[in-house]
Design an enzyme around this catalytic site. Structure first.
Site, PDB file in Angstrom:
ATOM      1  CB  SER A 114       3.288  -6.869   8.488  1.00  0.00           C
ATOM      2  OG  SER A 114       3.289  -7.546   7.260  1.00  0.00           O
ATOM      3  CG  ASP A 258       3.917 -10.633   8.764  1.00  0.00           C
ATOM      4  OD1 ASP A 258       3.642  -9.971   9.772  1.00  0.00           O
ATOM      5  OD2 ASP A 258       3.515 -10.345   7.621  1.00  0.00           O
TER       6      ASP A 258
END
Length: 785
Positions: A114, A258
């Site tokens: 991320s 993500d």
């Protein structure tokens, strides 16, 4: 057992990290581990060790042995850095990197998830910590999250229509959907592409200046996907595609979101690269109690963390230097607190500074240099795209505004991609630059937007049209590939509609049809009537005004910046007034036929609160025929021009200068089409225009000249205060003499406050004029329609 695992175990057992004085350097540590490894494998006794050492001393002189140690010191333990995800909390990674550089630590491998993948990817591509700090301080995260498309990237039709609606929803089979995500991420994609230009041709992340990997999540299977090859920018984007905030990214057939969903702390993956020692930075949230779960973002973060928090317990134990910044008071979207979060990262790293210092040696203090960013110029050899169902290569290149064989900059590339994005014709846009004999091929991947119908909503209030709720239905490809059909229905105090059909052909000739109804009831100037009144002293009458306007037009882009067009217009105008003495109270009820032409230029960066740009518009309209309810019509023409310039005085303070004029030529004009000034905040039609200090549509003439200036200051984010002044000479045939350059006959001033909101600007203005006995307060809420 691997050597790296044994080394870590022995390191802890010997108290190397807990008491750095016991381990003077990593050189001694590493030799100690090697000897221990030999002991464990071959069960050599202490006497055997002594014999080995004695033999070494006999065979090698002291000088040679010391040289061997120095030589082997280059084989220092490899250090891996693991950076977790955490949204804006990931700014803390930058603070940690600053401290690591201050300690002289060389990072050999980086793994991130991320936000950790974004910062880690930039660091792996060659940037040092201070450069990354500068990059993030300059980034507008509001624009990043909202996937800001510059206004300059929209065509003139798009500029007009995209600034009307507060909510846009997909609509199919009479069902309203919800957007896949808030952002497609193109702002971020363009930014990262420019930043990683030095390594744009590298497809194996192990060949980056620092070997790198990141983690994505296959949204269809829930499986972890290791991203260590391919397009670096696309990999970082996939790893950071927070669900509902950014759309999923497709890589090699996998639809990725993500990586924090499955692995927010890729420690084992970094060990597999060859890291002997792991420095880990953990910025993810702890699980929150119910009283803290107050919004959708926090709930999504909590869901993401449910599994990763439990996994982290073992991962923390396997981390040699674990750094956990105290960022509990910040959220995943606290991008406005970036500097504070960076300092928290520095503080957390300094808390374990003694441990960090033991990882380096005075003879090998590493100072990471600043990355010398490659040239901004790109020579495009080819533009490669897959065949599309509804759009040709010429259409794509027309939007890019460059062709194969062109030499462009990254800003030109960003502009071209923004132009494609602004069409809303593509649900996914990605690209990479491939080497081609010293030049670059642009490989574009475009996925056509399957959604062709949209439901749009808006709200507005002003003193002329009063309250209105806007319902819009927009459909693409109704008859032709490049067409747009749009219908606005405005419900409220005054029913209105606006229908548009437009075929957009880029630099080729485009064409369209528009029909709209406007109506209101208001006290307006008596210039709307050429009749005689019972009360000759009055200058305002109450009217019911209705205007139905139909236009067929063509237009094209001139020298890539100007919109030039023309067409034919049919207008039905009906004006009633209960204050009149005639039986049916009708002032006018006529049909009018005219031809028109226009030239426009608009480089404002924002319609409502611009900080820079120039606007220019000139219109010519010739009224050819009329059903002539008043029996006074003769053909005539009207011309008008408007010029506005905006610039920044100092940060958050801007000034805007306006100048416009209009005149009539030919036979005597129909007074209902006079230039009518007064009021503020309504959608302009015909020749209506704002004028501070006077009531709505209260002064009129067949010619005028007007100028004004506005000073605007953004006191706090999205909150504006402004002061304005305007001056005008207006009347009948004022340009027939030189009186128009005399002192202005009409003046007005205003002070105001404006707030930018999701439904549009909310404004209040207090205006006055030295010529008037009273002042006026105007409210305007929402986008203009």
């Amino acid at each position: 057992m691997r050597l790296s695992q044994l080394s870590i175990s022995n390191t802890r057992s010997k108290g190397f990290f807990s008491n750095p004085k016991k381990g003077a350097s990593w050189v001694a540590l590493f030799w100690q581990e090697k000897i221990t490894f030999c002991l464990s494998q071959f069960s050599i006794s202490i006497w055997g060790v002594a014999a080995v050492l004695f033999t070494l001393l006999l065979l090698f002189p002291e000088k040679s042995f010391s040289q061997e140690i120095k030589k082997d010191s280059l084989k220092r333990p490899k250090i891996g850095l693991v950076l977790s995800g955490g949204g804006a909390k990931g700014f803390a990674h930058i603070g940690v990197l600053k401290v690591l550089e201050e300690a002289g630590i060389k990072i050999d491998y980086i793994g991130g998830t991320s936000m950790g993948s974004v910062i880690g990817g930039l660091y792996a591509s060659g940037y040092n910590a201070s450069q990354i700090d500068s990059i993030f301080k300059k980034t507008n995260f509001d624009e990043l999250i909202n996937d800001y498309i510059p206004r300059s990237s929209k065509n003139f039709y798009g500029k007009k229509n995209d600034e009307l609606y507060a909510i846009v929803l997909p609509f199919s089979n009479f069902r309203v959907g919800i957007p896949e995500a808030l952002s497609k991420g193109m702002y971020n994609y363009n930014l990262l592409s420019s930043l990683t230009r030095n390594v744009r041709h590298i497809r194996d992340f192990n060949k980056l200046p620092t070997p790198f990997l990141c983690i994505g999540t296959n949204i269809e299977t829930g499986e972890e996907v290791l991203l260590n090859k391919g397009n670096l920018v696309q990999a970082m984007m996939a790893s950071a595609a927070f669900p509902s905030l950014f759309t999923p990214v497709e890589i090699d057939g996998n639809l990725l979101v993500d990586g924090g969903v499955v692995n927010n702390y890729p420690i084992q993956e970094v060990r597999n690269l060859g890291a002997d020692i792991i420095i880990g930075v953990d910025v993810q949230d702890d699980l929150m109690k119910r009283k803290s779960l107050k919004n959708a973002t926090r709930i999504l973060v909590q869901i993401t963390n449910l599994q990763s928090i439990d996994k982290m317990k073992n991962k923390i134990k396997d981390t040699d230097v674990y750094i956990k910044p105290d960022i509990r008071d910040y959220g995943v979207i606290s991008f406005d607190k970036g500097e504070e979060i960076i300092r928290k990262g520095e503080e957390a790293a300094f808390a374990v500074y003694e441990k960090i210092k033991t990882l380096t040696d005075e003879t090998y203090f590493y100072k990471k240099p600043k990355l010398k960013v490659a040239t901004d110029t790109i020579e495009i050899q080819k533009i490669n795209t897959d065949k599309l169902d509804n759009y040709t290569k010429e259409y794509i290149r027309g939007k890019l505004r460059f062709k194969p064989g062109s030499t462009i900059t990254y800003n030109d590339l960003k502009t071209g991609i923004n132009n494609l994005n602004a069409t809303q014709n593509f649900s996914t846009i990605s690209y990479c630059l491939q080497p081609d004999g010293g030049k670059d091929d642009l490989d574009l991947v475009l996925k056509e937007n399957p959604t062709q119908t949209f439901l749009k909503l808006g709200l507005h209030y002003d003193g002329l049209y009063k309250s209105g709720i806007l319902l819009n239905l927009t459909h693409k490809k109704t008859f032709l590939k490049n067409d747009v059909t749009s219908l606005d229905i405005i419900l409220g105090d005054n029913f209105r509609y606006d229908f548009n059909y437009y075929v957009e052909n880029g630099f080729n000739i485009s064409f369209g049809f528009r029909s709209r109804l406007n109506q209101f009831n208001r006290n307006v100037t008596t210039s709307l009537s050429n009749l005689v009144y019972d009360n000759p002293g009055t200058n305002l009458i109450n009217v019911d005004f209705m205007d139905i306007n139909n236009q067929a037009y063509f237009q094209t882009i001139f020298v890539q910046k100007f919109l030039m067009g023309g067409g034919l217009e049919y207008k039905y105008l009906k004006i009633n007034s209960p204050t009149l003495s005639n039986e049916d109270n009708v002032i006018d009820k006529s049909n009018y036929f005219s031809a028109f032409a226009y030239l426009k230029y608009d480089s404002f960066d924002d319609k409502y609160y611009p900080s820079s740009g120039l606007y220019f518009s000139t219109d010519l309209q010739t009224y050819l025929a009329s059903s002539d309810y008043t029996n006074t019509f003769k053909p005539f023409s009207m011309a008008k021009a408007e010029l506005s310039f905006v610039n920044t005085l100092f940060p958050k303070a801007t000034f805007k200068i306006d100048a416009d004029a209009g005149f009539t030529f030919g036979s005597s004009s129909v007074p209902f089409f006079d230039y009518i000034l007064g009021g503020y905040g309504y959608s302009k039609i015909n020749n209506f225009n704002y004028f501070y200090g006077y009531d709505f549509l209260s002064i009129a003439g067949n010619s005028y000249i007007k100028t004004g200036i506005t000073l605007d200051y953004e006191i706090i984010r999205k909150n504006h205060i402004n002061v304005s002044a305007n001056f005008a000479n207006l009347g009948n045939n004022i340009f027939s003499t030189v009186d128009w350059i005399s002192m202005p006959k009409y003046t007005g001033y205003a002070v105001g406050y404006g707030l930018e909101t999701i439904i549009g600007p909310i404004e209040i203005k207090q205006s006055w004029s030295p010529e008037m006995s009273k002042s006026f307060t105007w409210f305007s809420i929402g986008f203009l329609f």
